[in-house]
Scaffold this active site. Structure first.
Site, PDB file in Angstrom:
ATOM      1  N   ARG A  74     -13.340  -7.730  71.128  1.00  0.00           N
ATOM      2  CA  ARG A  74     -14.637  -8.300  72.113  1.00  0.00           C
ATOM      3  C   ARG A  74     -15.461  -8.931  71.519  1.00  0.00           C
ATOM      4  O   ARG A  74     -16.223  -9.789  71.900  1.00  0.00           O
ATOM      5  CB  ARG A  74     -14.845  -7.017  72.887  1.00  0.00           C
ATOM      6  CG  ARG A  74     -13.919  -6.646  73.953  1.00  0.00           C
ATOM      7  CD  ARG A  74     -14.211  -5.458  74.774  1.00  0.00           C
ATOM      8  NE  ARG A  74     -13.497  -5.226  75.973  1.00  0.00           N
ATOM      9  CZ  ARG A  74     -13.510  -4.093  76.732  1.00  0.00           C
ATOM     10  NH1 ARG A  74     -14.356  -3.394  76.629  1.00  0.00           N
ATOM     11  NH2 ARG A  74     -12.549  -3.945  77.721  1.00  0.00           N
ATOM     12  N   LYS A  95       2.573   6.083  86.049  1.00  0.00           N
ATOM     13  CA  LYS A  95       3.006   6.360  87.523  1.00  0.00           C
ATOM     14  C   LYS A  95       2.968   5.105  88.408  1.00  0.00           C
ATOM     15  O   LYS A  95       1.999   4.161  88.243  1.00  0.00           O
ATOM     16  CB  LYS A  95       1.598   7.210  88.148  1.00  0.00           C
ATOM     17  CG  LYS A  95       1.574   8.525  87.207  1.00  0.00           C
ATOM     18  CD  LYS A  95       0.529   9.479  87.533  1.00  0.00           C
ATOM     19  CE  LYS A  95       0.456  10.807  87.073  1.00  0.00           C
ATOM     20  NZ  LYS A  95      -0.667  11.626  87.581  1.00  0.00           N
ATOM     21  N   GLY A 135      -4.845  -1.822  80.380  1.00  0.00           N
ATOM     22  CA  GLY A 135      -4.335  -0.416  79.882  1.00  0.00           C
ATOM     23  C   GLY A 135      -4.042  -0.344  78.385  1.00  0.00           C
ATOM     24  O   GLY A 135      -4.850  -0.795  77.517  1.00  0.00           O
ATOM     25  N   GLY A 188      -9.838  -3.010  83.613  1.00  0.00           N
ATOM     26  CA  GLY A 188      -9.698  -2.900  85.193  1.00  0.00           C
ATOM     27  C   GLY A 188     -10.006  -4.238  85.729  1.00  0.00           C
ATOM     28  O   GLY A 188      -9.224  -4.429  86.893  1.00  0.00           O
TER      29      GLY A 188
END
Length: 399
Positions: A37, A198, A355, A378
């Protein structure tokens, strides 16, 4: 995603430029463990400095919940940023008020100061109007170079764009350029790899991608839920059996939209989930009752390579297997390297993020070989879901 101004449009000489970046970097024992970053924001900071701006750097760090938490001070990050820039920078012990004002007043054109963690003030995350005015009073121009924070409507990511002449930094500009090319105006056929544990956490993502891509490749624990929904035995695998009806709905919707959902042909199974565990390859519908699926098999990996060779655009979010634990990394590594090779050959635009994706591509040794790898978590996911990102929308409105 367009309609925002960039640094090409900005007159910054002699002006205090409030520059929102993302310095929320991972640290251990006071040392930064991943400086990606930091490296991504250097072009913007160098350019502003070179053009004679007084560069005022804003960022959050961690989740102090509106309180001063010494362990979440940006001061240690300031030293790392100065090293990366190759020049000294100042540090202010607050992001508003006299301490910030004094630090900025001492800056000469081309100088850089990092202000303390914006989240030490509860008003930051509340997007408080009065706090926004106090922060805006510190500068003449606002530059947002933090796409990874663009899904948050906070003072430093959204409100400032309504109070000052506002521009996208180079990192933000490059990110939006690649994201637009990948899903908004892509060269077809388009494939998406969606992995992870999931289905329930990625329903909106899957729903949006069905209308955007030609081939939806599902891996990781999510694939087990789809296999189960098709009546296949998944043994002791991670599987959301209560999501079977939802998975079947997604498969039906995919057919209606002309999107091919690709599930593994064969899988790697084991009785234990641990490094070096004894494993074997079986057809995707033959998982033994006492074993679990932990990766896609070699036939599936080869098929995905052939599929990607017929595509022009790839969006990747999430690993295909439990890549952190060899030997269950083979599927992710094989397909990632194929995508990287196609990218290098000029046959594929590859954009990845969110992620564990960056870690998985680094593990495969190809993070630098994709067209673009986003550092956003996100924000990248919400973009994949088709949501409006407040930080980007504010720049567009300001333009």
């Amino acid at each position: 995603m367009n309609g925002f101004k960039t640094l090409d449009d900005a007159d910054v000489a002699g002006k205090a430029v409030l520059t929102r970046v993302d310095l929320n970097v991972p640290m251990k024992d006071g040392r930064i463990t991943d400086d990606l970053r930091i490296s991504r924001i250097l072009p913007t900071l160098h350019e502003l400095s070179r053009k004679g701006a007084k560069v005022v750097v804003l960022s959050h760090f961690g989740r102090p919940n509106g309180k001063v938490v010494p362990e979440m001070s940006l001061k240690p990050v300031a030293a790392a940023l100065a090293t990366a820039l190759g020049s000294p920078i100042a540090f202010a012990e607050d992001c508003v008020g006299e301490l910030a004002q004094d630090a900025i007043a001492k800056l000469k054109p081309g100088g850089i100061v990092l202000l303390e963690n914006t989240r030490f003030h509860a008003e930051e995350e509340k997007n408080d109007a009065e706090f926004a005015r106090k922060m805006a009073a510190l500068g003449d121009v606002y530059v947002n170079d933090a796409f990874s924070c663009a899904h948050r409507a906070h003072v430093s990511t959204e409100a400032l764009a309504h109070l000052l002449p506002s521009y996208a930094g180079r990192n933000m500009e490059v990110e939006l350029k690649h994201l637009t090319a990948a899903l908004e105006v892509p060269e077809k056929p388009v494939a998406a790899v969606v992995g992870g544990a999931k289905v329930s956490t990625k329903l909106e993502l899957l729903g949006n991608l069905l209308s955007k891509v030609d081939k939806l490749i599902i891996g990781g624990g999510m694939a087990n839920t789809f296999l189960f929904a098709q009546g296949r035995e998944v043994g002791k695998s991670l599987c959301e059996k209560n999501m079977a009806d939802t998975a079947r709905d997604i498969l039906r919707e995919a057919v209606a939209r002309g999107c091919a959902v690709v599930l593994p042909d064969d899988v790697v199974v084991a009785r234990e989930f641990k490094p070096g565990a004894a494993s074997k390859v079986v057809p995707a519908d033959r998982c033994p009752a006492d074993q679990m699926i932990l990766d896609i098999g070699p036939v599936a990996a080869a098929r995905l390579g052939t599929l990607l060779a017929d595509c022009r655009t790839l969006v990747w979010n999430g690993p295909l297997g439990a890549f952190e634990t060899p030997p269950f990394d083979a599927g992710t590594v094989t397909v990632a390297r194929t995508a990287a090779a196609l990218t290098a050959a000029g046959r594929l635009l590859s954009v990845a993020g969110g992620g564990d994706t960056v870690a998985a591509l680094r593990h495969a040794g190809v993070a630098e070989e994709f067209s673009y790898v986003s550092t956003a978590g996100g924000a990248f996911l919400e973009w994949l879901e088709g949501k409006e990102l407040p930080g980007v929308a504010a720049l567009q409105k300001a333009a």
